[in-house]
Design an enzyme around this catalytic site. Structure first.
Site, short mmCIF file in Angstrom:
data_model
loop_
_atom_site.label_atom_id
_atom_site.label_comp_id
_atom_site.label_asym_id
_atom_site.label_seq_id
_atom_site.Cartn_x
_atom_site.Cartn_y
_atom_site.Cartn_z
N LYS A 82 56.42 47.91 62.71
CA LYS A 82 55.60 48.09 61.50
C LYS A 82 54.18 48.49 61.91
O LYS A 82 53.66 48.03 62.94
CB LYS A 82 55.59 46.81 60.68
CG LYS A 82 54.98 47.00 59.29
CD LYS A 82 55.19 45.78 58.42
CE LYS A 82 54.66 46.06 57.00
NZ LYS A 82 54.82 44.90 56.11
N CYS A 114 51.24 57.02 54.75
CA CYS A 114 51.42 55.95 53.77
C CYS A 114 50.79 56.39 52.45
O CYS A 114 49.60 56.71 52.41
CB CYS A 114 50.77 54.66 54.25
SG CYS A 114 50.98 53.29 53.10
N LYS A 166 53.59 61.25 61.79
CA LYS A 166 54.46 61.01 60.64
C LYS A 166 53.87 61.65 59.39
O LYS A 166 52.76 61.32 58.98
CB LYS A 166 54.67 59.51 60.44
CG LYS A 166 55.75 59.17 59.40
CD LYS A 166 56.04 57.69 59.40
CE LYS A 166 57.15 57.32 58.44
NZ LYS A 166 57.44 55.87 58.46
N THR A 177 57.47 57.95 52.46
CA THR A 177 57.89 57.78 51.07
C THR A 177 57.13 58.70 50.11
O THR A 177 56.05 59.19 50.41
CB THR A 177 57.70 56.33 50.64
OG1 THR A 177 56.36 55.93 50.95
CG2 THR A 177 58.67 55.42 51.35
#
Length: 423
Positions: free
Chosen positions: A89, A187, A225, A253
């Site tokens: 994480k 994120c 990412k 996401t």
């Protein structure tokens, strides 16, 4: 696949140093090459092992950064179950600024709004990065590498817009023994005001600067990412690779509002009656993820045609066939996060078995044999029209489906629609 720039200290062959350097052009995505066993002899067991940026994994299945990699206990479980790699994480220097709420997840089920019986097809989270002290996470990284020295542990990191902070975080995480770094530029919620997460990944100028800071310090492979919450995902991917990253991971996401409870009129997930937009994952995002990864893979093939750059596909993977699709469009590895939260760490055995079954069906003996094979079948709509017209001509105009809007009829509408569906 690896990056174009030069820091050293990486691993290629076991025991040999990996050096970041500019790569010469090479064939990145092979066409179909099938190895057939001799007639009468049993086919060899498909080999799931992969080598990515010099890192050797027993299979391409990677625990994606999130709750499944939140502490030593769960990461050890992942290694015990046989996952190819684990991405912890996301951590930052100061965990005290991270305050999570509960509940922080909401599910979307197939069926009507609020259905309690339908299959789960979507998952929203408003979870932040790790709220555990950095020192605690680093000690657990060290313990994991002590117990699993030959397994791949990847640190996910995110920091504020501060070069010294990035350098300090990279140094400390690398000292804990991680094999690679994944940079969270994606994120979609939480702390954008501090230029963290997608706030960087959506701004190519900012991304280039921060990637420069990271890659002048890092001595292990670096994956960037990507956020899907952007018009053209190839732009930040290109910037990341040009700025020194060895790999791209996509997608994180999708910004979402899961729904509104039609009894209370409050949004979900509901925290004291209120909510905030969050990140959407699970099965329903798989087609979107495939589209984004395909675009990145095409760009990498055209502009970074070198086997040492890597691509990690993420989005709605729950079966071996889901994974095969990502590999067919160019992914070296496949990450799973929400799938583990729903089905447990033992899912990797099912994924491996199903992927092997796909490989047997097509007589593929290794992952690399079919990686990128399906990229050649993507083209433009204009080219589709040309190809279909040519095919019709060659078949002497034998019709399959309607050719013009004027041919639709009211009576045969459903059958006419079906005649133009490919699957």
């Amino acid at each position: 696949m690896a990056a174009s720039f030069i820091p050293s200290g990486r691993i290629t062959e076991i025991g040999l140093p990996f050096q970041r350097r500019r790569r010469s052009s090479a064939n990145s995505f092979p066409l179909v090459v099938r190895s057939a066993a001799g007639e009468g002899s049993p086919a060899a067991e498909p080999d799931l092992s992969v080598k990515v940026n010099g890192l050797e994994m027993p299979n391409p299945f990677v625990i994606g950064s999130g709750p499944p990699g939140t502490n030593y206990t769960v990461m050890k479980r992942a290694f015990d179950e046989g996952w190819g790699a684990v991405i912890a994480k996301t951590v930052s220097l100061d965990a005290s600024k991270v305050v999570n709420v509960t509940p922080r997840y909401a599910r979307l089920r197939a069926g009507s709004n609020g259905s309690a019986k339908g299959q789960i097809i979507g998952w929203e989270n408003i979870e932040l990065i790790s709220d555990r002290p950095l020192e605690t996470m680093l000690n657990e990284f060290k313990q994991l590498k002590k117990e699993f020295p030959d397994r791949i542990l990847i640190g996910s990191i995110m920091e504020e817009y501060n070069k010294d902070a990035w350098h300090q975080l990279i140094e400390r995480v690398e000292e804990a023994g991680v094999d690679a770094l994944e940079i969270n530029f994606s994120c979609p919620h939480g702390m954008p005001e501090r230029k963290m997460g997608a706030a960087v990944g959506q701004d190519c100028a900012l991304l280039e600067e921060v990637c420069g800071w990271i890659n002048e310090k890092a001595t292990v492979p670096v994956w960037a990412k990507m956020t899907p919450n952007i018009t053209d995902i190839t732009q930040p991917a290109r910037v990341s690779l040009k700025s020194g990253c060895e790999g791209i991971a996509a997608i994180n996401t999708i910004m979402s509002v899961m729904g509104i409870d039609l009894n209370t009129l409050r949004p979900e997930p509901s925290v004291e009656g209120y909510s905030t937009p969050g990140g959407y994952s699970s099965k329903a995002v798989h087609p979107i993820a495939l589209g984004k990864v395909m675009q990145i893979a095409q760009m990498m093939k055209a502009e970074f045609s070198d086997k040492e750059y890597s691509l990690s596909g993420i989005g709605g993977v729950e079966t071996g066939n889901d994974a095969a699709e990502f590999i067919l469009i160019g992914a070296n590895t496949v990450q799973v996060c929400t799938g583990v939260m729903m089905h447990g760490y033992g899912l990797v055995k099912k994924l491996c078995d199903e992927l092997k079954e796909f490989m047997r069906k097509h007589n593929f003996s290794s992952i690399e044999e079919f990686r990128g094979v399906s990229l050649q079948y993507f083209t433009t709509h204009t080219e589709l029209v040309r190809r279909q017209q040519e095919a019709i001509s060659q078949r002497k105009a034998i019709r399959k489906g309607l050719q013009s809007d004027k041919d639709w009829t009211g009576d045969g509408f459903v059958k006419e629609t079906e005649s133009m569906v490919s699957n």
